[in-house]
Design a protein around this motif. Structure first.
Motif, PDB file in Angstrom:
ATOM      1  N   ASP A 229       4.318   2.179  -8.299  1.00  0.00           N
ATOM      2  CA  ASP A 229       3.602   2.945  -7.277  1.00  0.00           C
ATOM      3  C   ASP A 229       3.789   2.313  -5.903  1.00  0.00           C
ATOM      4  O   ASP A 229       3.977   3.020  -4.906  1.00  0.00           O
ATOM      5  CB  ASP A 229       2.115   3.009  -7.621  1.00  0.00           C
ATOM      6  CG  ASP A 229       1.385   4.086  -6.823  1.00  0.00           C
ATOM      7  OD1 ASP A 229       1.803   5.262  -6.915  1.00  0.00           O
ATOM      8  OD2 ASP A 229       0.439   3.760  -6.086  1.00  0.00           O
ATOM      9  N   MET A 230       3.789   0.993  -5.833  1.00  0.00           N
ATOM     10  CA  MET A 230       4.034   0.312  -4.563  1.00  0.00           C
ATOM     11  C   MET A 230       5.437   0.616  -4.046  1.00  0.00           C
ATOM     12  O   MET A 230       5.646   0.827  -2.843  1.00  0.00           O
ATOM     13  CB  MET A 230       3.870  -1.203  -4.751  1.00  0.00           C
ATOM     14  CG  MET A 230       2.474  -1.651  -5.090  1.00  0.00           C
ATOM     15  SD  MET A 230       2.442  -3.339  -5.782  1.00  0.00           S
ATOM     16  CE  MET A 230       2.925  -4.314  -4.364  1.00  0.00           C
ATOM     17  N   THR A 231       6.401   0.631  -4.951  1.00  0.00           N
ATOM     18  CA  THR A 231       7.797   0.867  -4.561  1.00  0.00           C
ATOM     19  C   THR A 231       8.003   2.300  -4.097  1.00  0.00           C
ATOM     20  O   THR A 231       8.725   2.555  -3.132  1.00  0.00           O
ATOM     21  CB  THR A 231       8.720   0.559  -5.746  1.00  0.00           C
ATOM     22  OG1 THR A 231       8.467  -0.767  -6.205  1.00  0.00           O
ATOM     23  CG2 THR A 231      10.180   0.667  -5.349  1.00  0.00           C
ATOM     24  N   ALA A 232       7.353   3.241  -4.784  1.00  0.00           N
ATOM     25  CA  ALA A 232       7.517   4.654  -4.435  1.00  0.00           C
ATOM     26  C   ALA A 232       6.759   5.028  -3.168  1.00  0.00           C
ATOM     27  O   ALA A 232       7.205   5.892  -2.404  1.00  0.00           O
ATOM     28  CB  ALA A 232       7.049   5.526  -5.594  1.00  0.00           C
ATOM     29  N   ARG A 233       5.619   4.362  -2.926  1.00  0.00           N
ATOM     30  CA  ARG A 233       4.772   4.724  -1.774  1.00  0.00           C
ATOM     31  C   ARG A 233       4.366   3.462  -1.011  1.00  0.00           C
ATOM     32  O   ARG A 233       3.192   3.097  -0.967  1.00  0.00           O
ATOM     33  CB  ARG A 233       3.530   5.473  -2.254  1.00  0.00           C
ATOM     34  CG  ARG A 233       3.813   6.729  -3.048  1.00  0.00           C
ATOM     35  CD  ARG A 233       2.530   7.510  -3.364  1.00  0.00           C
ATOM     36  NE  ARG A 233       1.536   6.673  -4.028  1.00  0.00           N
ATOM     37  CZ  ARG A 233       0.289   6.478  -3.590  1.00  0.00           C
ATOM     38  NH1 ARG A 233      -0.120   7.043  -2.461  1.00  0.00           N
ATOM     39  NH2 ARG A 233      -0.561   5.714  -4.257  1.00  0.00           N
ATOM     40  N   PRO A 234       5.312   2.781  -0.384  1.00  0.00           N
ATOM     41  CA  PRO A 234       4.963   1.522   0.290  1.00  0.00           C
ATOM     42  C   PRO A 234       3.997   1.696   1.448  1.00  0.00           C
ATOM     43  O   PRO A 234       3.253   0.762   1.779  1.00  0.00           O
ATOM     44  CB  PRO A 234       6.321   0.988   0.768  1.00  0.00           C
ATOM     45  CG  PRO A 234       7.212   2.185   0.830  1.00  0.00           C
ATOM     46  CD  PRO A 234       6.753   3.082  -0.284  1.00  0.00           C
ATOM     47  N   ALA A 235       3.986   2.866   2.078  1.00  0.00           N
ATOM     48  CA  ALA A 235       3.113   3.077   3.237  1.00  0.00           C
ATOM     49  C   ALA A 235       1.691   3.455   2.851  1.00  0.00           C
ATOM     50  O   ALA A 235       0.804   3.506   3.713  1.00  0.00           O
ATOM     51  CB  ALA A 235       3.695   4.172   4.138  1.00  0.00           C
ATOM     52  N   ALA A 236       1.430   3.722   1.582  1.00  0.00           N
ATOM     53  CA  ALA A 236       0.086   4.103   1.135  1.00  0.00           C
ATOM     54  C   ALA A 236      -0.891   2.944   1.357  1.00  0.00           C
ATOM     55  O   ALA A 236      -0.482   1.773   1.386  1.00  0.00           O
ATOM     56  CB  ALA A 236       0.116   4.498  -0.334  1.00  0.00           C
ATOM     57  N   PRO A 237      -2.183   3.256   1.512  1.00  0.00           N
ATOM     58  CA  PRO A 237      -3.176   2.195   1.778  1.00  0.00           C
ATOM     59  C   PRO A 237      -3.535   1.408   0.523  1.00  0.00           C
ATOM     60  O   PRO A 237      -4.688   1.407   0.065  1.00  0.00           O
ATOM     61  CB  PRO A 237      -4.366   2.985   2.323  1.00  0.00           C
ATOM     62  CG  PRO A 237      -4.265   4.322   1.658  1.00  0.00           C
ATOM     63  CD  PRO A 237      -2.787   4.603   1.564  1.00  0.00           C
TER      64      PRO A 237
ATOM     65  N   ALA B 122       6.575   1.738  12.410  1.00  0.00           N
ATOM     66  CA  ALA B 122       5.451   0.937  11.917  1.00  0.00           C
ATOM     67  C   ALA B 122       4.526   1.789  11.058  1.00  0.00           C
ATOM     68  O   ALA B 122       4.102   1.364   9.966  1.00  0.00           O
ATOM     69  CB  ALA B 122       4.688   0.317  13.079  1.00  0.00           C
ATOM     70  N   ARG B 123       4.210   2.991  11.516  1.00  0.00           N
ATOM     71  CA  ARG B 123       3.329   3.874  10.733  1.00  0.00           C
ATOM     72  C   ARG B 123       3.975   4.260   9.412  1.00  0.00           C
ATOM     73  O   ARG B 123       3.306   4.313   8.371  1.00  0.00           O
ATOM     74  CB  ARG B 123       2.970   5.121  11.547  1.00  0.00           C
ATOM     75  CG  ARG B 123       1.968   4.869  12.663  1.00  0.00           C
ATOM     76  CD  ARG B 123       1.423   6.166  13.221  1.00  0.00           C
ATOM     77  NE  ARG B 123       2.451   6.928  13.930  1.00  0.00           N
ATOM     78  CZ  ARG B 123       2.737   6.773  15.224  1.00  0.00           C
ATOM     79  NH1 ARG B 123       2.079   5.865  15.941  1.00  0.00           N
ATOM     80  NH2 ARG B 123       3.675   7.507  15.799  1.00  0.00           N
ATOM     81  N   ASN B 124       5.283   4.542   9.432  1.00  0.00           N
ATOM     82  CA  ASN B 124       5.980   4.900   8.198  1.00  0.00           C
ATOM     83  C   ASN B 124       5.946   3.766   7.175  1.00  0.00           C
ATOM     84  O   ASN B 124       6.056   3.987   5.964  1.00  0.00           O
ATOM     85  CB  ASN B 124       7.441   5.252   8.489  1.00  0.00           C
ATOM     86  CG  ASN B 124       7.593   6.562   9.228  1.00  0.00           C
ATOM     87  OD1 ASN B 124       6.625   7.314   9.388  1.00  0.00           O
ATOM     88  ND2 ASN B 124       8.792   6.847   9.703  1.00  0.00           N
ATOM     89  N   ALA B 125       5.809   2.535   7.687  1.00  0.00           N
ATOM     90  CA  ALA B 125       5.757   1.370   6.805  1.00  0.00           C
ATOM     91  C   ALA B 125       4.321   0.974   6.457  1.00  0.00           C
ATOM     92  O   ALA B 125       4.103  -0.045   5.795  1.00  0.00           O
ATOM     93  CB  ALA B 125       6.469   0.188   7.455  1.00  0.00           C
TER      94      ALA B 125
END
Length: 320
Positions: free
Chosen positions: A223-231, A287-290
């Motif tokens: 999940d971290m790899t697929a959605r790195p920008a998620a909170p 930055a936001r995308n990351a």
């Protein structure tokens, strides 16, 4: 983990594994031909990166430091851990004849734009493609880095691994635009074939990898790899893993040697680096995308990973 745990519950689900493989970045560091005549042994140094070796023709023995000798035949594929020197031997027909040892680094040459290691002066009995590669999810999360023993699989001509590797070899030798990306994509097909083979056989070599050997931790990492920008937080990732916060932290750190937030930063910086290489997005948008609301925090994190600022990184990237 109890030895009575069913095998199916100890393995990562196909959906999560598919997601991880899709996001795996492959980079070929170099490919060469290794040619060995009867009665000779080619001695190759180890490398900081994992090795990939594929027998195109012939037979022989592969002696890998710290591992059992591997008998070779056409279409044998080996993934060798980092820092593992190896020796490719084609025994003499007569028993009791010691092979002539040739050191690879002293017998490497280029002919017709092809890098070759050569042991022997007669017609080579065995031809192997040998090389090194990185398979990473970020700047420092390498799938094969913790591999402790070689992976050995026997394939068939119909699997076309020789075609993928030969084409990757040709791409690197041609040095045309996109050669690195093309060779990486071709080698990824070989890695996918290995993963499929492990799922269908009893070899279970995937369980040697720390990040795939613990399915609950691997689910959070996927999940971290697929959605790195998620909170993401430690608490939210622990919930994905169905673990308590303390158990998740302990098992994640054991698998990766880093905390979840350190790994997440690494993955976010990979996302940022891809954005910087791909176009002219404003740094605030990158930055936001990351996943960073603060430009300053993003720039500090980027510099820690890549050793340079985002603007300098983009300026130095090919094609920008």
């Amino acid at each position: 983990m109890s030895s009575s745990t069913p095998l199916s519950s100890r393995r990562l689900s196909s959906a999560h594994l598919d997601e991880l493989i899709a996001l795996l970045e492959i980079r070929v560091l170099g490919l060469s031909e290794c040619l060995v005549s009867e009665g000779f042994m080619l001695d190759l140094d180890g490398n900081d990166a994992p090795g990939i070796h594929y027998i195109l023709s012939g037979a022989g023995l592969l002696h890998i430091e710290g591992a059992d000798t591997v008998p070779l035949s056409p279409h044998t594929l080996l993934i060798v851990p980092p820092h593992h020197p190896l020796k490719l031997e084609v025994p003499a027909n007569r028993a009791g004849i010691a092979p002539t040892v040739v050191t690879g680094r002293e017998h490497k040459h280029a002919a017709d734009s092809i890098n070759r290691f050569r042991a022997g002066t007669t017609e080579p009995m065995t031809v192997m493609i040998c090389g090194y590669f990185n398979a990473a999810f970020g700047a420092s999360i390498n799938l094969f880095e913790t591999l402790s023993a070689p992976i050995v699989e026997q394939f068939d001509p119909s699997d076309r691994l020789d075609v993928y590797l030969r084409t990757a070899f040709d791409e690197l030798m041609a040095q045309e635009i996109g050669a690195g990306a093309m060779s990486g994509a071709l080698l990824k097909q070989v890695i996918v074939a290995l993963v499929r083979r492990s799922l269908k056989t009893s070899a279970l070599w995937m369980e040697r990898f720390a990040l795939l050997g613990d399915p609950q931790i691997a689910r959070a990492f996927a999940d971290m790899t697929a959605r790195p920008a998620a909170p993401h937080t430690v608490e939210s990732l622990a919930r994905i893993s169905s673990l308590s916060r303390s158990a998740f932290m302990a098992r994640f750190s054991a698998a990766f040697g880093q905390t979840p937030m350190q790994v997440l930063r690494d993955l976010r910086m990979r996302q940022a680096a891809a954005n910087l290489r791909a176009g002219d997005l404003a740094l605030d948008q990158v930055a936001r995308n990351a996943g960073y609301a603060s430009r300053g925090a993003f720039m500090r994190a980027f510099r820690e990973i890549y050793g340079t600022g985002p603007a300098e990184y983009r300026a130095a990237s090919p094609g920008t």
